[in-house]
Design a protein around this motif. Structure first.
Motif, PDB file in Angstrom:
ATOM      1  N   GLU A   1      14.669 -14.119  17.476  1.00  0.00           N
ATOM      2  CA  GLU A   1      13.968 -13.362  18.466  1.00  0.00           C
ATOM      3  C   GLU A   1      13.955 -13.873  19.988  1.00  0.00           C
ATOM      4  N   GLN A   2      13.617 -15.510  19.643  1.00  0.00           N
ATOM      5  CA  GLN A   2      14.331 -16.359  20.910  1.00  0.00           C
ATOM      6  C   GLN A   2      15.368 -16.411  21.623  1.00  0.00           C
ATOM      7  N   GLU A   3      16.116 -16.238  21.360  1.00  0.00           N
ATOM      8  CA  GLU A   3      17.824 -15.657  21.718  1.00  0.00           C
ATOM      9  C   GLU A   3      17.252 -13.916  22.309  1.00  0.00           C
ATOM     10  N   LYS A   4      17.283 -13.525  21.229  1.00  0.00           N
ATOM     11  CA  LYS A   4      16.981 -12.029  21.524  1.00  0.00           C
ATOM     12  C   LYS A   4      16.090 -12.362  23.396  1.00  0.00           C
ATOM     13  N   ALA A   5      15.118 -12.663  23.437  1.00  0.00           N
ATOM     14  CA  ALA A   5      14.411 -13.221  24.543  1.00  0.00           C
ATOM     15  C   ALA A   5      15.324 -14.138  25.588  1.00  0.00           C
ATOM     16  N   VAL A   6      15.883 -14.304  25.335  1.00  0.00           N
ATOM     17  CA  VAL A   6      17.148 -15.137  26.362  1.00  0.00           C
ATOM     18  C   VAL A   6      18.032 -13.981  26.923  1.00  0.00           C
ATOM     19  N   LEU A   7      18.556 -13.390  26.054  1.00  0.00           N
ATOM     20  CA  LEU A   7      19.564 -12.095  26.872  1.00  0.00           C
ATOM     21  C   LEU A   7      18.417 -11.027  27.668  1.00  0.00           C
ATOM     22  N   GLU A   8      17.936 -10.789  27.062  1.00  0.00           N
ATOM     23  CA  GLU A   8      16.391  -9.974  27.891  1.00  0.00           C
ATOM     24  C   GLU A   8      16.475 -10.070  28.995  1.00  0.00           C
ATOM     25  N   SER A   9      15.837 -11.423  29.230  1.00  0.00           N
ATOM     26  CA  SER A   9      15.119 -12.247  30.326  1.00  0.00           C
ATOM     27  C   SER A   9      16.105 -11.976  31.336  1.00  0.00           C
ATOM     28  N   TRP A  10      17.716 -12.157  31.138  1.00  0.00           N
ATOM     29  CA  TRP A  10      18.691 -12.260  31.898  1.00  0.00           C
ATOM     30  C   TRP A  10      18.902 -10.363  32.321  1.00  0.00           C
ATOM     31  N   LEU A  11      19.342  -9.662  31.598  1.00  0.00           N
ATOM     32  CA  LEU A  11      19.108  -8.710  31.977  1.00  0.00           C
ATOM     33  C   LEU A  11      18.434  -8.170  32.535  1.00  0.00           C
ATOM     34  N   THR A  12      16.777  -8.456  32.370  1.00  0.00           N
ATOM     35  CA  THR A  12      15.240  -8.019  32.977  1.00  0.00           C
ATOM     36  C   THR A  12      15.855  -8.640  34.376  1.00  0.00           C
ATOM     37  N   PHE A  13      15.921  -9.990  34.577  1.00  0.00           N
ATOM     38  CA  PHE A  13      15.647 -11.139  36.183  1.00  0.00           C
ATOM     39  C   PHE A  13      17.134 -11.218  36.317  1.00  0.00           C
ATOM     40  N   GLY A  14      18.517 -10.999  36.008  1.00  0.00           N
ATOM     41  CA  GLY A  14      19.864 -10.782  36.422  1.00  0.00           C
ATOM     42  C   GLY A  14      20.165 -10.174  38.065  1.00  0.00           C
ATOM     43  N   HIS A  15      20.950 -10.172  37.667  1.00  0.00           N
ATOM     44  CA  HIS A  15      22.239  -9.012  38.941  1.00  0.00           C
ATOM     45  C   HIS A  15      21.776  -7.904  38.312  1.00  0.00           C
TER      46      HIS A  15
ATOM     47  N   ASP B   1       5.753   1.729  32.921  1.00  0.00           N
ATOM     48  CA  ASP B   1       7.237   0.434  33.211  1.00  0.00           C
ATOM     49  C   ASP B   1       5.693  -0.571  34.061  1.00  0.00           C
ATOM     50  N   PHE B   2       6.591  -1.585  34.030  1.00  0.00           N
ATOM     51  CA  PHE B   2       5.992  -3.214  35.210  1.00  0.00           C
ATOM     52  C   PHE B   2       6.968  -2.650  35.544  1.00  0.00           C
ATOM     53  N   ASN B   3       6.495  -3.020  36.692  1.00  0.00           N
ATOM     54  CA  ASN B   3       8.016  -3.021  37.815  1.00  0.00           C
ATOM     55  C   ASN B   3       7.529  -4.610  39.133  1.00  0.00           C
ATOM     56  N   LEU B   4       8.186  -5.529  39.043  1.00  0.00           N
ATOM     57  CA  LEU B   4       8.693  -7.090  38.969  1.00  0.00           C
ATOM     58  C   LEU B   4       9.074  -7.130  40.134  1.00  0.00           C
ATOM     59  N   GLU B   5       9.601  -5.522  41.336  1.00  0.00           N
ATOM     60  CA  GLU B   5      10.322  -6.403  41.826  1.00  0.00           C
ATOM     61  C   GLU B   5       9.361  -6.873  43.198  1.00  0.00           C
ATOM     62  N   SER B   6       8.221  -5.786  43.191  1.00  0.00           N
ATOM     63  CA  SER B   6       7.408  -5.566  44.869  1.00  0.00           C
ATOM     64  C   SER B   6       6.210  -6.460  44.338  1.00  0.00           C
ATOM     65  N   ASP B   7       5.815  -6.396  43.362  1.00  0.00           N
ATOM     66  CA  ASP B   7       4.685  -7.994  43.404  1.00  0.00           C
ATOM     67  C   ASP B   7       5.212  -9.535  42.888  1.00  0.00           C
TER      68      ASP B   7
ATOM     69  N   VAL C   1       3.739 -21.090  42.073  1.00  0.00           N
ATOM     70  CA  VAL C   1       2.611 -19.592  42.735  1.00  0.00           C
ATOM     71  C   VAL C   1       3.584 -18.585  42.969  1.00  0.00           C
ATOM     72  N   ASP C   2       4.893 -18.840  43.714  1.00  0.00           N
ATOM     73  CA  ASP C   2       5.107 -18.293  44.350  1.00  0.00           C
ATOM     74  C   ASP C   2       7.018 -17.717  43.244  1.00  0.00           C
ATOM     75  N   LEU C   3       6.092 -17.522  42.190  1.00  0.00           N
ATOM     76  CA  LEU C   3       7.505 -17.369  40.501  1.00  0.00           C
ATOM     77  C   LEU C   3       8.022 -15.898  41.772  1.00  0.00           C
ATOM     78  N   GLU C   4       8.857 -15.762  41.528  1.00  0.00           N
ATOM     79  CA  GLU C   4      10.226 -14.544  41.863  1.00  0.00           C
ATOM     80  C   GLU C   4      10.182 -14.128  40.250  1.00  0.00           C
ATOM     81  N   LEU C   5       9.707 -12.376  40.859  1.00  0.00           N
ATOM     82  CA  LEU C   5      10.721 -12.094  39.174  1.00  0.00           C
ATOM     83  C   LEU C   5      11.940 -10.808  39.847  1.00  0.00           C
ATOM     84  N   GLY C   6      11.522 -10.436  39.415  1.00  0.00           N
ATOM     85  CA  GLY C   6      12.567  -9.052  39.457  1.00  0.00           C
ATOM     86  C   GLY C   6      13.300  -7.961  38.113  1.00  0.00           C
ATOM     87  N   GLY C   7      13.144  -7.049  38.140  1.00  0.00           N
ATOM     88  CA  GLY C   7      13.827  -5.397  37.205  1.00  0.00           C
ATOM     89  C   GLY C   7      12.549  -5.041  36.467  1.00  0.00           C
TER      90      GLY C   7
END
Length: 377
Positions: free
Chosen positions: A21-35, A306-312, A337-343
């Motif tokens: 589950e942790q390794e899958k979360a790593v992949l999923e996190s990159w796809l959510t917050f990556g390019h 969805d939760f859209n993380l791009e605008s908040d 405080v100022d963590l930037e997220l996306g996806g």
């Protein structure tokens, strides 16, 4: 840091379905917050995204099959550098014996996402739990029928020979961890987000001004009627329309109220200030009214599941999570405080799954105590 061979092994094990589950979360996190933008919902979508990334990676034109394969590995490794780091962080923490979120899965497994649930406060004081009620007639008062469809939708109908009392009011409330859809007496469709309420006259189809009161967030598809404006009152803000589609976010714990126009036209008033909105614009009301262009799909992500993380900002995202999962959020002194997220992340995921994805970025940690989430660095 993890080397190329270990990384290729990680991808191979995912394709075989052997990832933890942790390794899958790593992949999923990159796809959510990556390019690559877009939602991450389930294993099928995740698999398609990995395939898309692999297919897009350029290959050097080498004559040797071995060189071609090696080139591909190098390009994969370069593209997924973020995963290298995340996996390395994970392995390092594991070797040090630090507590990782997946070890608390059993604690938060029972905290599931919100669902369709609401309460109707009738004019006679009765409070009806819609989720528990059978389909069919829920109430009949002042010539207005309140019914529940088999799909769970609430509809207000005024009988042809009946005359509704304009001084009779109903309130629809969604709790934390709830959402609901209602068809108002004038035919207007409303989607209510979690921890929201809507108060309106049961004679909304006949009154001169279709005036309602909103606390929280709702998306409206207003039935057109040029002779009877539709007015949404939220705090010190009024939104006036004749017939259109728009979203209003007016939670008391947020610093601003936001009105997003999808189509048609709306007028936003706060005190002596009045502004007109065009489609794909948002009015932000604080001490004044600011108009800015927006991507409506981003602003309406909640309605579409969805939760859209791009605008908040990060803490706004955490407040949304708090309302949807009905949990308390607490920050310690080290919390970002100022963590930037996306996806985007699907609201249908369990709380544990959402937190794993965010924690796998390496920028934030979560400690779970009952229904309380403590945020740390």
């Amino acid at each position: 840091m993890i080397d190329q061979d270990k990384f290729v092994e990680l991808l191979s094990r995912y394709q075989r379905g052997d990832c933890t589950e942790q390794e899958k979360a790593v992949l999923e996190s990159w796809l959510t917050f990556g390019h690559f933008d877009g939602p991450v919902y389930d294993d099928q979508v995740l698999d398609e995204k990995i395939t898309r990334i692999s297919d897009r990676l350029p290959l050097r034109k080498e004559t040797s099959t071995r060189k071609i394969k090696l080139s591909r590995v190098i390009y994969i490794a370069a593209s997924f550098a973020a995963i290298f780091i995340a996996v390395w962080v994970y392995n390092t923490r594991k070797n040090r014996g630090e507590m990782l979120l997946p070890t608390t899965t059993e604690i938060v497994a029972q905290i599931e996402p919100g669902k369709d649930q609401a309460f109707i406060l009738l004019s006679d004081g009765r409070r009806v739990a819609v989720e528990d009620a059978e389909s069919g007639l829920l109430a009949l008062e002042s010539g207005v029928k309140v019914t529940k469809s088999p799909s769970g939708e609430i509809t207000y109908e005024v009988g042809i020979s009946e005359k509704a009392n304009p001084n009779t009011y109903n309130t629809i409330e969604t709790p934390r961890g709830g959402q609901f859809r209602v068809n108002l007496p004038d035919g207007t469709k409303v989607w209510l987000n979690a921890a929201s309420s809507l108060k309106f006259s049961t004679a909304l189809s006949t009154v001169k001004e279709r005036r309602i009161a909103l606390n929280g967030e709702a998306y409206f598809e207003v039935t057109k009627d040029p002779d009877r404006p539709f007015i949404v009152k939220s705090g010190n803000q009024e939104v006036e329309v004749l017939g259109t589609k728009f979203n209003v976010s007016a939670y008391s714990e947020e610093t601003n109220m936001k009105t997003t126009l999808v189509e048609g036209a709306v007028k936003v008033t706060s005190g002596s200030i009045k502004k007109q909105l065009k489609p794909d614009q948002q009015a932000i009301v604080s001490k004044s009214i600011t108009i800015k262009p927006v991507v409506t799909e981003v602003e309406l992500a909640w309605k579409n599941g969805d939760f859209n993380l791009e605008s908040d900002d990060f803490r706004t995202v955490m407040r949304k999570i708090s309302r949807w999962y009905d949990v308390e959020i607490e920050y310690d002194h080290s919390a970002p405080v100022d963590l930037e997220l996306g996806g985007k992340i699907a609201r249908s995921k369990s709380l544990a799954s959402i937190l794993r994805i965010m924690e796998a970025t390496g920028d934030v940690r979560f400690k779970i105590e009952g229904r309380r989430i403590i945020v740390t660095k």
